[in-house]
Design a protein around this motif. Sequence first.
Motif, PDB file in Angstrom:
ATOM      1  N   PRO A 127       0.827  -1.166  -0.132  1.00 29.53           N
ATOM      2  CA  PRO A 127       0.094   0.084  -0.029  1.00 29.53           C
ATOM      3  C   PRO A 127       1.063   1.269  -0.241  1.00 29.53           C
ATOM      4  O   PRO A 127       2.015   1.343   0.759  1.00 29.53           O
ATOM      5  CB  PRO A 127      -0.664  -0.197   1.344  1.00 29.53           C
ATOM      6  CG  PRO A 127      -1.056  -1.384   1.729  1.00 29.53           C
ATOM      7  CD  PRO A 127       0.373  -2.124   1.168  1.00 29.53           C
ATOM      8  N   GLU A 128       0.350   2.141  -0.835  1.00 26.93           N
ATOM      9  CA  GLU A 128       1.233   3.592  -0.875  1.00 26.93           C
ATOM     10  C   GLU A 128       0.263   4.619  -0.394  1.00 26.93           C
ATOM     11  O   GLU A 128      -1.058   4.656  -0.722  1.00 26.93           O
ATOM     12  CB  GLU A 128       1.331   3.693  -2.498  1.00 26.93           C
ATOM     13  CG  GLU A 128       1.787   5.136  -2.727  1.00 26.93           C
ATOM     14  CD  GLU A 128       1.938   5.443  -4.240  1.00 26.93           C
ATOM     15  OE1 GLU A 128       2.546   6.498  -4.753  1.00 26.93           O
ATOM     16  OE2 GLU A 128       1.236   4.986  -5.052  1.00 26.93           O
ATOM     17  N   LEU A 129       0.960   5.453   0.233  1.00 25.43           N
ATOM     18  CA  LEU A 129       0.256   7.064   0.569  1.00 25.43           C
ATOM     19  C   LEU A 129       0.693   7.727  -0.458  1.00 25.43           C
ATOM     20  O   LEU A 129       1.653   8.076  -0.951  1.00 25.43           O
ATOM     21  CB  LEU A 129       1.023   7.395   1.956  1.00 25.43           C
ATOM     22  CG  LEU A 129       0.622   8.791   2.480  1.00 25.43           C
ATOM     23  CD1 LEU A 129      -0.869   8.916   2.564  1.00 25.43           C
ATOM     24  CD2 LEU A 129       1.299   8.992   3.767  1.00 25.43           C
ATOM     25  N   SER A 159       5.578   5.448  -0.510  1.00 25.64           N
ATOM     26  CA  SER A 159       5.029   6.106  -1.654  1.00 25.64           C
ATOM     27  C   SER A 159       6.054   6.007  -2.758  1.00 25.64           C
ATOM     28  O   SER A 159       7.499   5.697  -2.615  1.00 25.64           O
ATOM     29  CB  SER A 159       5.345   7.884  -1.160  1.00 25.64           C
ATOM     30  OG  SER A 159       4.149   8.360  -0.300  1.00 25.64           O
ATOM     31  N   LEU A 160       5.483   6.047  -3.903  1.00 28.67           N
ATOM     32  CA  LEU A 160       6.179   5.937  -5.147  1.00 28.67           C
ATOM     33  C   LEU A 160       6.295   7.046  -6.028  1.00 28.67           C
ATOM     34  O   LEU A 160       5.060   7.723  -6.240  1.00 28.67           O
ATOM     35  CB  LEU A 160       5.489   4.767  -6.072  1.00 28.67           C
ATOM     36  CG  LEU A 160       5.068   3.438  -5.146  1.00 28.67           C
ATOM     37  CD1 LEU A 160       4.184   2.434  -6.167  1.00 28.67           C
ATOM     38  CD2 LEU A 160       6.395   2.649  -4.878  1.00 28.67           C
ATOM     39  N   GLU A 163      14.243   7.363   1.690  1.00 28.21           N
ATOM     40  CA  GLU A 163      14.322   6.691   0.604  1.00 28.21           C
ATOM     41  C   GLU A 163      14.701   5.264   0.915  1.00 28.21           C
ATOM     42  O   GLU A 163      15.590   5.032   1.452  1.00 28.21           O
ATOM     43  CB  GLU A 163      15.444   7.366  -0.429  1.00 28.21           C
ATOM     44  CG  GLU A 163      15.439   6.554  -1.704  1.00 28.21           C
ATOM     45  CD  GLU A 163      16.418   6.975  -2.417  1.00 28.21           C
ATOM     46  OE1 GLU A 163      16.964   6.216  -3.468  1.00 28.21           O
ATOM     47  OE2 GLU A 163      16.549   8.253  -2.762  1.00 28.21           O
ATOM     48  N   GLU A 164      14.002   4.190   0.413  1.00 31.36           N
ATOM     49  CA  GLU A 164      14.328   2.895   0.639  1.00 31.36           C
ATOM     50  C   GLU A 164      15.148   2.234  -0.476  1.00 31.36           C
ATOM     51  O   GLU A 164      16.160   1.606  -0.243  1.00 31.36           O
ATOM     52  CB  GLU A 164      12.814   2.180   0.943  1.00 31.36           C
ATOM     53  CG  GLU A 164      12.948   0.676   1.453  1.00 31.36           C
ATOM     54  CD  GLU A 164      11.959   0.158   1.842  1.00 31.36           C
ATOM     55  OE1 GLU A 164      11.604   0.310   3.246  1.00 31.36           O
ATOM     56  OE2 GLU A 164      11.087  -0.280   1.179  1.00 31.36           O
ATOM     57  N   ILE A 218      11.281   6.415  -7.013  1.00 33.42           N
ATOM     58  CA  ILE A 218      11.852   6.409  -5.901  1.00 33.42           C
ATOM     59  C   ILE A 218      11.013   5.723  -4.629  1.00 33.42           C
ATOM     60  O   ILE A 218       9.773   5.999  -4.625  1.00 33.42           O
ATOM     61  CB  ILE A 218      12.466   7.605  -5.336  1.00 33.42           C
ATOM     62  CG1 ILE A 218      13.524   8.027  -6.383  1.00 33.42           C
ATOM     63  CG2 ILE A 218      12.885   7.625  -3.971  1.00 33.42           C
ATOM     64  CD1 ILE A 218      13.972   9.627  -5.953  1.00 33.42           C
ATOM     65  N   ILE A 219      11.176   4.770  -4.077  1.00 32.81           N
ATOM     66  CA  ILE A 219      10.334   4.289  -2.858  1.00 32.81           C
ATOM     67  C   ILE A 219      10.690   4.886  -1.859  1.00 32.81           C
ATOM     68  O   ILE A 219      11.760   4.539  -1.104  1.00 32.81           O
ATOM     69  CB  ILE A 219      10.190   2.649  -3.078  1.00 32.81           C
ATOM     70  CG1 ILE A 219       9.802   1.971  -4.481  1.00 32.81           C
ATOM     71  CG2 ILE A 219       9.497   2.339  -2.064  1.00 32.81           C
ATOM     72  CD1 ILE A 219       9.937   0.639  -4.465  1.00 32.81           C
TER      73      ILE A 219
END
Length: 182
Positions: free
Chosen positions: A91-93, A129-130, A149-150, A161-162
């Motif tokens: 899931p992305e915010l 977040s992508l 940044e992961e 950038i994840i």
Amino acid sequence: MTPAPTLSTARLVLRGPQKRDLAAFTAWATQSARMEFVGGKVSARDAWRGFIAGIGHWNWHGYGFFTVTEKTTGMATGRVGILNHIDWPQPELAWHMFDGFEGKSYAFEAACAVREWAGRSLGLAPLISLIAPSNTRSLALATRLGAMEERRDTVDGEKVIIMRHLRYDDPRATAQAAGAIT
């Protein structure tokens, strides 16, 4: 059908999408220069499909994009919520503010409320977040939210950038939410 809850912040109301939001969404999707970061401008027909898909996302996952509205005017200012499309890593915010509503910290305020709700009510792990590497405004917002940044990856054929967000109950997230949520 899964109804979206209503979240409230100091200046905003976040609610589920409604028919009356379609015009503002369509204007953004068909005309905004910032669409370059999410696949490019689309036709009005594709905007309608995207809007309807957002409603379906709530039904499928039990979460999705909230329509962000100003408390004082009721105007739709953008969308902030949680996405989890097919082949998404998790899931992305996500957020996007409609033209004319950037630079007011609305996305920050709404993202704090959504992060809190996602962790407390849904039990979701720290969100990601992508973000397109060239989307400096979104990267700045993610950083302001405490995200780190992961890794870099390709999702749906786009380089991203994840960014990993704070847990909703991290003291930094709690302090941010305290300033935003009423």
